[in-house]
Structure formats: structure tokens, C-alpha cells
Design an enzyme around this catalytic site. Structure first.
Site, PDB file in Angstrom:
ATOM      1  N   CYS A 280       0.803  -1.223   0.000  1.00 36.08           N
ATOM      2  CA  CYS A 280       0.000   0.000   0.000  1.00 36.08           C
ATOM      3  C   CYS A 280       0.837   1.275   0.000  1.00 36.08           C
ATOM      4  CB  CYS A 280      -0.980  -0.030   1.165  1.00 36.08           C
ATOM      5  SG  CYS A 280      -2.131  -1.414   1.029  1.00 36.08           S
ATOM      6  N   GLU A 309     -10.519   1.046   5.327  1.00 36.28           N
ATOM      7  CA  GLU A 309      -9.480   0.226   5.953  1.00 36.28           C
ATOM      8  C   GLU A 309      -9.740  -1.272   5.769  1.00 36.28           C
ATOM      9  OE1 GLU A 309      -6.466  -1.137   7.223  1.00 36.28           O
ATOM     10  OE2 GLU A 309      -6.401   0.962   7.840  1.00 36.28           O
ATOM     11  N   ASP A 349     -13.918  -8.879   0.010  1.00 34.00           N
ATOM     12  CA  ASP A 349     -13.762  -7.435  -0.132  1.00 34.00           C
ATOM     13  C   ASP A 349     -15.106  -6.768   0.107  1.00 34.00           C
ATOM     14  OD1 ASP A 349     -13.332  -4.831  -1.452  1.00 34.00           O
ATOM     15  OD2 ASP A 349     -11.536  -5.767  -2.266  1.00 34.00           O
ATOM     16  N   ARG A 351     -15.345  -3.133  -0.344  1.00 37.96           N
ATOM     17  CA  ARG A 351     -15.076  -1.729  -0.646  1.00 37.96           C
ATOM     18  C   ARG A 351     -16.107  -1.102  -1.581  1.00 37.96           C
ATOM     19  NH1 ARG A 351      -8.853  -2.076  -2.197  1.00 37.96           N
ATOM     20  NH2 ARG A 351      -9.550  -4.161  -2.779  1.00 37.96           N
TER      21      ARG A 351
HETATM   22 ZN    ZN Z   1      -2.023  -2.548   2.884  1.00 38.62          ZN
END
Ligand code: ZN
Length: 437
Positions: A280, A309, A349, A351
Site C-alpha cells: 500500500c 481500511e 472485499d 469496498r
Molecule cells: Zn495494505
């Protein structure tokens, strides 16, 4: 609430009392229920979402206690709970009105045609930074109308940028990049504002199903989701985003302006603390480097930093997954990467990149010349939303920490942008560190 509307919303009958008294100990103070139209003040002026004229669109009013509230939820995303705590603890007056003197944007953004294009923006208020200039008369008349977007200026400095200067990849120009490595940015904080019919359409579900899910799965946090079908704007108590713009924001919305962009989802462990289990921070720093390059050539660079997050699963889930990965039989390896997340969280996921392109439309972007991302989950919704992507910039191999190779290979196998998809044998090889190493 025991009854949830199942079919099309029908007109609701107000209860016999305008307010109920709480049965908690302490001084008697009426508890004003927000669940019925017309209670707690005058009838709200509905939001005409997508109207090109801001006066016709009207303000989003979400301040608790404000009689002309026309939205569900309140400002500040997840921080609204801290405000509630401050009021409950007697440290903040519920009547406090923000003094918005001199708070207007440090750089103008928009308006752009996308702000009124049907369905282009459903998860932020495009006029959210222009509250005082657009609705000044209403504010002066006593309405509590608050910005959901703020635009300011800053200098940022990261060791990766000074390293890039030492390596000769970046040259200071005194404008975008100073000789000491300071990069000048315009930064924009954006709170989520959801237009519920538009959000439902993005996910291909009915508005009723969306409202019901949001109500039930938050423990009934917002009864208006099911009792106030007339209120279609919702300020969810979740994290928002920050946009860091490099170069002249006045060039946004112009066809000839080259755009570099990274959409980055928060990863506190790596972004701030330099944890080496993922890519990241290195990819974020590379994205900033590309944005500075583009701005120095006369274009605009945009880093969109989303508070999502751990793929929006949260850091507790994320750390549980790390343990599961490292303790499983055979150790941490790429072919089990997604299975470990799904085992803990139920999904890989959360997101919801379906909503992510909204901010790009808000910035007036129709083409991204350099998208600093390998993620197919980001690329596909951007392109599907009508934005052309010219080049996809992968992370340079030398920036991938050894322990992050597990994640990188798993993502490549799952559709990440790459010319080297790892085979099954490679994915099965143990690559991650052990838990106690
Ligand atoms: Zn990360």
C-alpha cells in the site's frame, strides 16, 4: 420498529403525539422522534438530486434539531458519534452553530456537467463545498446548512519523494515540488452523502431493499430509512475520502489536461507505519511521484484516499486474517490468500468500488491518462462509468516488500493488471513470513 414497508412506500400517518418523553432518569426533556414527516419543525424542502441549478437542487440539511432537515443521518461520517458523545457528556452544546467565516474553498472546484448528469454522482454532494456561497441567504435566515466538502492547501513531504529526488527521478521546479522535497497540494476532504435511489440503482437492487438492509444491519440505527420514504438523502456514519491534487486545479474539466490518478484505499498499517505485508504505502508513494511528474508537465495529478481500511472490513478483521494466513497449515501462501479473508469475513472485499468513480466525475475527469493502479476492481467501474483510461501504471517490482509478494501474486492470479500471471505451482509456494519471525 416491527413493521418494514415491503412494497412501494405509502403515505404515513403521523402518530398522535408530536414527541414522546424518554423514561430515562434525569430532567424531563422531550425526545423528538424523527420518524414521521412534519414532526420537529416545518416540512422539509425536498432535495432535487441532480438538478443543474443549485438553487433548484436545494441544500442538504442534516443537522440534528434543524427543523428543515431533509436528510437521514448527520454530518461528519463516523465522527458524528463523537459529536453525539460530546453533547451527551455536556461538553458541547447541541445548539452550537458553526461560524463559517473564511472557510470557503481555497481553490474553486467545478461546477462540471457531470454534477447534473443522471446517475453520475450518487454518493457525495457535488455542491457540498459551495454551501456558504450557494445557500448564503438560507443560512443568513437561520437555517443550519453545513458543508460536506472542504477544500484547502498544504505542503506534503515524504521520504520517498526526497529519495526520488536523490535518485534523479524527480526534479524540484519550485512550483509543484520545492527544493527540500515539499510538494504543494490542494487537498479536499469529502464526507459521504448518499442519494438512496441512485445508490440502489448502482447495485441493481430496489430502494426498499437498500433501506431495509441499512436499517436492519445497523441494529435499527436510522428508523427514517424505513419510515421516511420521502427522505431520499442519507449521510451514512462511515469514513469519507481525501483528494490530494497536484498541479493547477483550474485545469480540471478541460479536455486537453492530462490526468494522472491513483485511487488508494486506506491501509493504516502500511500507509503510516510502514508494515511490509502489503504494497500500500510503496504504491501510494509511487502514485504521488507519478502525479508530481504529470503536474510538472502541465497536467493534474489526483490521489483519492478512501477511508476503507482493510478492504472496508476494518482493521480487526484484517489482523484476524493475518493470523489465519500465517498460522494455517503450510504457512502464508498466495493460493490461500483470498480464502483466508473469506473465511473470517464471509467475502473477499467490501469496498464497493461501484460508488468509487463518483469523485472522479465530481472532479470533472473524463479521461485518465495514467491510472496508477493494477486493480481490475477499480479499473472496471471507472471505465464502465464512462471515463477513458489510457495507461495503467503497475507498481515497480523493486517496490514490493518480500512479505507482500503473497498478496501481489494472489491478486495477479485473480485479475490484477499484469503481463505475468503466476501459475498454480508458484501460487502454492510458501512466500510469507511466519507469525513469530
Ligand atoms: Zn495494505
Amino acid at each position: 420498529m416491527s413493521q418494514i414497508p415491503e412494497a412501494a412506500p405509502s403515505p404515513l400517518v403521523p402518530p398522535p403525539q408530536a414527541a414522546l418523553r424518554g423514561n430515562l432518569p434525569g430532567p424531563a426533556r422531550p425526545i423528538v422522534l424523527t420518524s414521521h414527516p412534519g414532526i420537529g419543525g416545518q416540512a422539509a424542502r425536498p432535495v432535487q438530486w441532480g438538478a443543474a441549478d443549485p438553487q433548484r437542487r436545494g441544500p442538504v440539511i442534516a443537522t440534528p434539531g434543524e427543523g428543515s432537515r431533509n436528510a437521514i443521518g448527520t454530518h461528519a461520517g463516523s465522527y458524528s458519534l463523537y459529536r453525539a458523545l460530546a453533547v451527551a457528556a455536556g461538553q458541547l452544546s447541541a445548539e452550537h452553530r458553526p461560524d463559517l467565516t473564511n472557510t470557503r474553498p481555497a481553490e474553486p472546484i467545478g461546477p462540471f456537467p457531470q454534477w447534473a448528469a443522471p446517475g453520475k454522482i450518487v454518493s457525495l454532494d457535488p455542491w457540498g463545498h459551495m454551501t456558504t456561497e450557494t445557500f448564503g441567504a438560507e443560512i443568513a435566515s437561520g437555517r443550519d446548512i453545513r458543508p460536506s466538502i472542504a477544500v484547502t492547501k498544504a505542503h506534503i513531504n515524504m521520504p520517498e519523494l526526497t529519495a526520488a529526488m536523490r535518485a534523479g527521478r524527480l526534479e524540484p521546479d519550485g512550483q509543484v515540488l520545492g527544493p527540500n522535497g515539499d510538494a504543494r497540494v490542494t487537498k479536499v476532504a469529502i464526507e459521504p452523502v448518499w442519494w438512496l435511489p441512485g445508490v440502489a440503482e448502482r447495485f441493481g437492487i430496489t430502494e426498499n431493499d437498500l433501506r431495509r438492509g441499512l436499517f436492519e444491519q445497523t441494529g435499527g440505527m436510522f428508523p427514517e430509512l424505513v419510515t421516511r420514504p420521502d427522505l431520499k438523502t442519507f449521510l451514512p456514519p462511515i469514513g469519507g475520502m481525501t483528494v490530494y491534487l497536484f498541479g493547477d486545479p483550474a485545469k480540471l474539466g478541460q479536455e486537453e489536461t492530462r490526468i494522472a490518478c491513483r485511487i488508494h484505499d486506506e491501509c493504516n498499517g502500511s500507509d503510516v507505519f510502514g508494515s511490509d505485508i502489503c504494497t500500500c504505502r510503496p504504491y501510494l508513494a509511487h502514485g504521488i511521484e507519478v502525479c508530481i511528474e504529470e503536474a510538472q508537465r502541465g497536467g493534474v495529478g489526483a490521489i483519492v484516499y478512501n477511508r476503507k481500511e482493510g478492504r472496508a472490513l476494518g482493521e480487526v478483521t484484517k489482523f484476524l486474517v493475518y493470523n489465519a494466513r500465517k498460522r494455517q497449515e503450510g504457512g502464508d501462501r498466495a493460493d490461500r490468500y483470498f480464502a483466508c479473508t473469506a473465511g473470517v469475513a464471509g467475502v473477499h472485499d467490501m469496498r464497493f468500488q461501484e460508488l468509487m468513480p463518483d469523485v472522479l466525475h465530481w472532479l470533472g475527469i473524463t479521461r485518465i491518462d495514467r491510472l496508477v493502479s493494477m486493480s481490475n476492481m477499480k479499473y472496471e467501474p471507472i471505465v464502465a462509468s464512462g471515463i477513458e483510461v489510457v495507461e495503467r501504471v503497475p507498481i515497480p517490482e523493486e517496490l514490493i516488500p518480500p512479505d507482500a509478494q503473497v498478496e501481489m501474486d494472489a491478486k495477479k492470479a485473480a485479475g490484477y493488471f499484469t503481463d505475468k500471471v503466476p501459475d498454480a505451482a508458484e501460487l502454492a509456494r510458501i512466500k510469507g513470513r511466519g507469525l513469530q519471525e
